[in-house]
Design a protein around this motif. Structure first.
Motif, PDB file in Angstrom:
ATOM      1  N   ALA A 534      46.957  41.627  33.238  1.00 53.59           N
ATOM      2  CA  ALA A 534      48.020  40.724  32.782  1.00 53.59           C
ATOM      3  C   ALA A 534      49.177  41.490  32.140  1.00 53.59           C
ATOM      4  O   ALA A 534      50.329  41.057  32.209  1.00 53.59           O
ATOM      5  CB  ALA A 534      47.460  39.705  31.795  1.00 53.59           C
ATOM      6  N   SER A 535      48.881  42.657  31.529  1.00 52.37           N
ATOM      7  CA  SER A 535      49.939  43.456  30.904  1.00 52.37           C
ATOM      8  C   SER A 535      50.976  43.920  31.919  1.00 52.37           C
ATOM      9  O   SER A 535      52.108  44.232  31.567  1.00 52.37           O
ATOM     10  CB  SER A 535      49.333  44.665  30.186  1.00 52.37           C
ATOM     11  OG  SER A 535      48.815  45.600  31.123  1.00 52.37           O
ATOM     12  N   ALA A 536      50.584  43.954  33.197  1.00 48.39           N
ATOM     13  CA  ALA A 536      51.500  44.360  34.270  1.00 48.39           C
ATOM     14  C   ALA A 536      51.826  43.196  35.195  1.00 48.39           C
ATOM     15  O   ALA A 536      52.376  43.390  36.286  1.00 48.39           O
ATOM     16  CB  ALA A 536      50.884  45.499  35.073  1.00 48.39           C
ATOM     17  N   GLY A 537      51.476  41.977  34.784  1.00 46.82           N
ATOM     18  CA  GLY A 537      51.762  40.807  35.604  1.00 46.82           C
ATOM     19  C   GLY A 537      50.867  40.669  36.812  1.00 46.82           C
ATOM     20  O   GLY A 537      51.252  40.037  37.807  1.00 46.82           O
ATOM     21  N   LEU A 538      49.664  41.246  36.749  1.00 43.42           N
ATOM     22  CA  LEU A 538      48.723  41.204  37.872  1.00 43.42           C
ATOM     23  C   LEU A 538      47.570  40.252  37.586  1.00 43.42           C
ATOM     24  O   LEU A 538      47.347  39.863  36.451  1.00 43.42           O
ATOM     25  CB  LEU A 538      48.165  42.602  38.138  1.00 43.42           C
ATOM     26  CG  LEU A 538      49.179  43.700  38.452  1.00 43.42           C
ATOM     27  CD1 LEU A 538      48.514  45.070  38.407  1.00 43.42           C
ATOM     28  CD2 LEU A 538      49.830  43.463  39.818  1.00 43.42           C
ATOM     29  N   GLU A 539      46.838  39.904  38.642  1.00 47.82           N
ATOM     30  CA  GLU A 539      45.665  39.037  38.507  1.00 47.82           C
ATOM     31  C   GLU A 539      44.433  39.770  39.014  1.00 47.82           C
ATOM     32  O   GLU A 539      44.540  40.671  39.853  1.00 47.82           O
ATOM     33  CB  GLU A 539      45.857  37.748  39.308  1.00 47.82           C
ATOM     34  CG  GLU A 539      46.941  36.838  38.766  1.00 47.82           C
ATOM     35  CD  GLU A 539      47.023  35.532  39.544  1.00 47.82           C
ATOM     36  OE1 GLU A 539      46.842  34.469  38.931  1.00 47.82           O
ATOM     37  OE2 GLU A 539      47.250  35.603  40.768  1.00 47.82           O
ATOM     38  N   PRO A 540      43.237  39.404  38.522  1.00 49.96           N
ATOM     39  CA  PRO A 540      42.015  40.068  38.987  1.00 49.96           C
ATOM     40  C   PRO A 540      41.853  39.993  40.500  1.00 49.96           C
ATOM     41  O   PRO A 540      42.103  38.952  41.117  1.00 49.96           O
ATOM     42  CB  PRO A 540      40.900  39.283  38.276  1.00 49.96           C
ATOM     43  CG  PRO A 540      41.550  38.747  37.050  1.00 49.96           C
ATOM     44  CD  PRO A 540      42.955  38.414  37.459  1.00 49.96           C
ATOM     45  N   SER A 541      41.429  41.102  41.082  1.00 50.76           N
ATOM     46  CA  SER A 541      41.302  41.164  42.537  1.00 50.76           C
ATOM     47  C   SER A 541      40.219  40.256  43.082  1.00 50.76           C
ATOM     48  O   SER A 541      40.261  39.870  44.255  1.00 50.76           O
ATOM     49  CB  SER A 541      41.035  42.612  42.966  1.00 50.76           C
ATOM     50  OG  SER A 541      42.149  43.426  42.662  1.00 50.76           O
ATOM     51  N   TYR A 542      39.217  39.928  42.238  1.00 50.40           N
ATOM     52  CA  TYR A 542      38.138  39.065  42.715  1.00 50.40           C
ATOM     53  C   TYR A 542      38.522  37.582  42.685  1.00 50.40           C
ATOM     54  O   TYR A 542      37.768  36.731  43.149  1.00 50.40           O
ATOM     55  CB  TYR A 542      36.862  39.275  41.889  1.00 50.40           C
ATOM     56  CG  TYR A 542      37.023  39.028  40.405  1.00 50.40           C
ATOM     57  CD1 TYR A 542      37.095  37.738  39.885  1.00 50.40           C
ATOM     58  CD2 TYR A 542      37.110  40.088  39.514  1.00 50.40           C
ATOM     59  CE1 TYR A 542      37.259  37.514  38.522  1.00 50.40           C
ATOM     60  CE2 TYR A 542      37.262  39.876  38.148  1.00 50.40           C
ATOM     61  CZ  TYR A 542      37.338  38.584  37.664  1.00 50.40           C
ATOM     62  OH  TYR A 542      37.510  38.360  36.323  1.00 50.40           O
ATOM     63  N   LYS A 543      39.694  37.272  42.133  1.00 54.77           N
ATOM     64  CA  LYS A 543      40.113  35.871  42.056  1.00 54.77           C
ATOM     65  C   LYS A 543      40.236  35.289  43.464  1.00 54.77           C
ATOM     66  O   LYS A 543      40.746  35.936  44.385  1.00 54.77           O
ATOM     67  CB  LYS A 543      41.447  35.759  41.323  1.00 54.77           C
ATOM     68  CG  LYS A 543      41.921  34.340  41.128  1.00 54.77           C
ATOM     69  CD  LYS A 543      43.260  34.301  40.390  1.00 54.77           C
ATOM     70  CE  LYS A 543      43.784  32.880  40.289  1.00 54.77           C
ATOM     71  NZ  LYS A 543      45.128  32.820  39.655  1.00 54.77           N
ATOM     72  N   GLU A 544      39.774  34.071  43.629  1.00 57.79           N
ATOM     73  CA  GLU A 544      39.803  33.423  44.942  1.00 57.79           C
ATOM     74  C   GLU A 544      41.231  33.393  45.486  1.00 57.79           C
ATOM     75  O   GLU A 544      42.174  33.013  44.797  1.00 57.79           O
ATOM     76  CB  GLU A 544      39.263  31.999  44.836  1.00 57.79           C
ATOM     77  CG  GLU A 544      39.111  31.301  46.179  1.00 57.79           C
ATOM     78  CD  GLU A 544      38.511  29.916  46.062  1.00 57.79           C
ATOM     79  OE1 GLU A 544      38.425  29.218  47.092  1.00 57.79           O
ATOM     80  OE2 GLU A 544      38.122  29.528  44.933  1.00 57.79           O
ATOM     81  N   GLY A 545      41.389  33.830  46.720  1.00 57.99           N
ATOM     82  CA  GLY A 545      42.693  33.814  47.373  1.00 57.99           C
ATOM     83  C   GLY A 545      43.492  35.093  47.240  1.00 57.99           C
ATOM     84  O   GLY A 545      44.497  35.282  47.935  1.00 57.99           O
TER      85      GLY A 545
END
Length: 561
Positions: A534-545
């Motif tokens: 989140a500090s770099a505006g990213l989301e976890p890679s395992y998140k659906e989609g």
């Protein structure tokens, strides 16, 4: 610190004295009546671990630089055994149980609790087995590094022969692969037996520490908190659904470009009929090109890289006695530069490894400046490869410095190799999942499963002339991800997806992307995996989609490039 790596002194760890220090610190933790006193204990523990880590790391680096040096091999063995046998559980429990502990959480964040509890849950039992496992891993690494391959009347190391795997002459590629296969199959009983022992030991370590299997044990050991096998299994399915078809298209495109009737594993590494991109020179040229790149990025990065050079913290020169097929970056001690290891072989892989490992070094360096405790510097495993994978992609505008006339070749092939690596690493992860849910399987049974998995991930690739050798285990015997890094390689895939997102931002707005990148690097391991992203505006890679979303960007980029 002002030093040169070649001048660093090694004083073997006095593990008996260290055990006494741990006992004393445990008593102080139990008696601490203020947050200041408890914090002093925590910082003393952190410093002690840093000293132990320094000695282990120094021996590991030297043993990697020359696998034939018995002094460093024996020193590494002793440090490994001493480290594995060290029991800090009573101290960590005393810190956690102290009434003043909440003040430490307030100061350092809740991830401190995760790190302390992780050590208790994974290291409190089976110290003897962990020492044996470390010994086996070192023995495999040494055996692999010292394997000599007979080729055209010459004795060659694995690193020396590997450039022939991408020779434009297919006959050369076949001969080189067959020679390597023979050398490793000659050691099948030794290496295969090592793997069987490693699996049994790892299973015992996990169960002794209260886990149902090694998968669960390593999820905790790698700080996979709040997600685990369920999410990773879904992630693997998405890789098969969205990434494997893209790689199949790349493979078909490459087959046609090379004029082949069929694509085999022998041909997978070659991208162009006249050969892959070649670096413009050796270590000195790559170092100079990197320095120019970092000067253009930010003054801080330039200062950092100058420091790496001045302290002799980069050693990527070619050597037959070095470990081949890998590079690494490792930390020595707080306020010292990280160390980057490589073994140049004259292929485009040299630059990818160089920029990758320096990306790790930058992350460690900047986190060291922002974080007090050494234990908070290293990221959780599934985030730790983001800085390195991203740095590989950030090097594209500077490829001329690294490759000269072959810069476009590099950019073209490297991005496609990123897709290939996601598939390769996921296939190893799936094999490791099978291995540690089928404990007791023989090497041949593991290899049979490996061949089955490979056919799923590479549906339009055959083994060609290597089929019989691979059925005997030639490919698996060389696979460090199975022997040395079980459950690790999937983190590269998680990280590659994030790196691609940052790269796409880099193409739109370089300064904004660098800002996001450096924000992520400076957090180190002081936050949870989702918070770091989140500090770099990213989301976890395992998140659906997520896999589908990133692969849409990949397909667009491949159309344009």
């Amino acid at each position: 610190m002002n030093y040169k790596f070649s001048e660093l002194k090694y004083n073997p760890t006095d593990y008996e004295a260290l055990k006494k220090e741990i006992v004393e610190l445990t008593e102080k933790a139990e008696e601490a009546s203020s947050s200041i006193e408890l914090d002093d204990v925590l910082r003393a523990y952190d410093a002690a671990l840093s000293d132990v880590g320094y000695n282990y790391t120094l021996t590991y680096i030297h043993s990697s630089l020359d696998s034939s040096d018995s002094f460093w091999q024996e020193a590494l063995q002793k440090e490994s055994e001493g480290n594995a046998m060290l029991d800090t559980t009573p101290l960590l429990r005393a810190i956690l149980d102290n009434k003043c502990y909440p003040s430490l959480v307030e100061k350092y964040g809740p991830v401190l609790t995760d790190k302390l509890q992780k050590s208790i849950s994974t290291e409190s039992k089976a110290q003897k087995e962990r020492a044996e496992e470390d010994s086996l891993v070192s023995a495999y690494q040494r055996e692999k590094a010292m394997t000599r391959i007979s080729y055209e009347g010459k004795e060659m190391s694995e690193g020396q022969i590997s450039p022939l795997f991408t020779d434009p002459d297919r006959n050369v590629r076949v001969k080189a692969r067959k020679a390597v296969a023979k050398a490793f199959l000659d050691k099948k009983d030794t290496l295969g037996g090592m793997l069987e022992k490693m699996v049994a030991l790892r299973d015992k370590i996990a169960k002794e520490n209260g886990f149902s299997n090694y998968l669960e044990y390593m999820d905790i050991n790698y700080s996979r908190l709040g997600y685990g096998e369920k999410e990773m299994d879904a992630f693997v399915r998405d890789i098969k659904k969205y990434v494997v078809p893209v790689l199949s298209d790349i493979t078909e495109e490459t087959k046609n470009r090379l004029g082949l009737k069929e694509m085999t594993s022998i041909d997978l590494g070659l991208m162009f009929t006249d050969g892959n991109a070649k670096p413009a020179g050796g270590a000195a040229v790559l170092t100079d090109a990197a320095l120019k790149m970092y000067r253009d990025m930010t003054p801080e990065m330039a200062d950092f890289f100058n420091g790496m050079i001045e302290t002799e913290s980069i050693n990527v020169d070619a050597s037959p006695n070095k470990v081949s097929g890998m590079g690494y970056c490792t930390d020595l001690k707080k306020e010292m530069y990280p160390f980057v290891f490589g073994n140049l072989d004259g292929t485009d892989w040299d630059v990818a490894v160089f920029t990758h490992e320096v990306g790790h070094a930058w992350q460690s360096y900047i986190a060291d400046k922002h974080l007090d405790l050494v234990m908070l510097r290293e990221m959780p495993l599934d985030a730790v490869e983001i800085p390195s994978k991203t740095m590989e992609l950030f090097s594209y505008p500077y490829a001329e410095g690294f490759f000269g006339k072959d810069a476009d070749k590099f950019r073209f092939s490297h991005f496609r190799e990123a897709v290939k690596s996601m598939v390769a690493y996921t296939s190893v992860h799936e094999l490791n999942t099978w291995i540690y849910t089928h404990v007791g399987a023989s090497f041949d049974e593991i290899n049979e499963k490996w061949m089955e998995i490979q056919s799923e991930y590479y549906p339009n690739v055959s083994d060609g002339e290597m089929e019989e050798d691979n059925k005997k285990g030639a490919g698996l015997l060389r696979n460090m991800g199975v022997f040395m890094f079980p459950r690790y390689l999937i983190s590269y895939v998680f990280s590659e997806l994030c790196a691609i997102d940052l790269f796409m931002e880099y193409r739109r707005d370089k300064n904004k992307a660098l800002e996001s990148y450096n924000a992520l690097c400076s957090v180190g391991g002081s936050k949870s995996y989702p918070e770091i992203l989140a500090s770099a505006g990213l989301e976890p890679s395992y998140k659906e989609g997520r896999v589908k979303e990133v692969m849409e960007k990949v397909k667009e980029y491949l159309k344009e490039n």
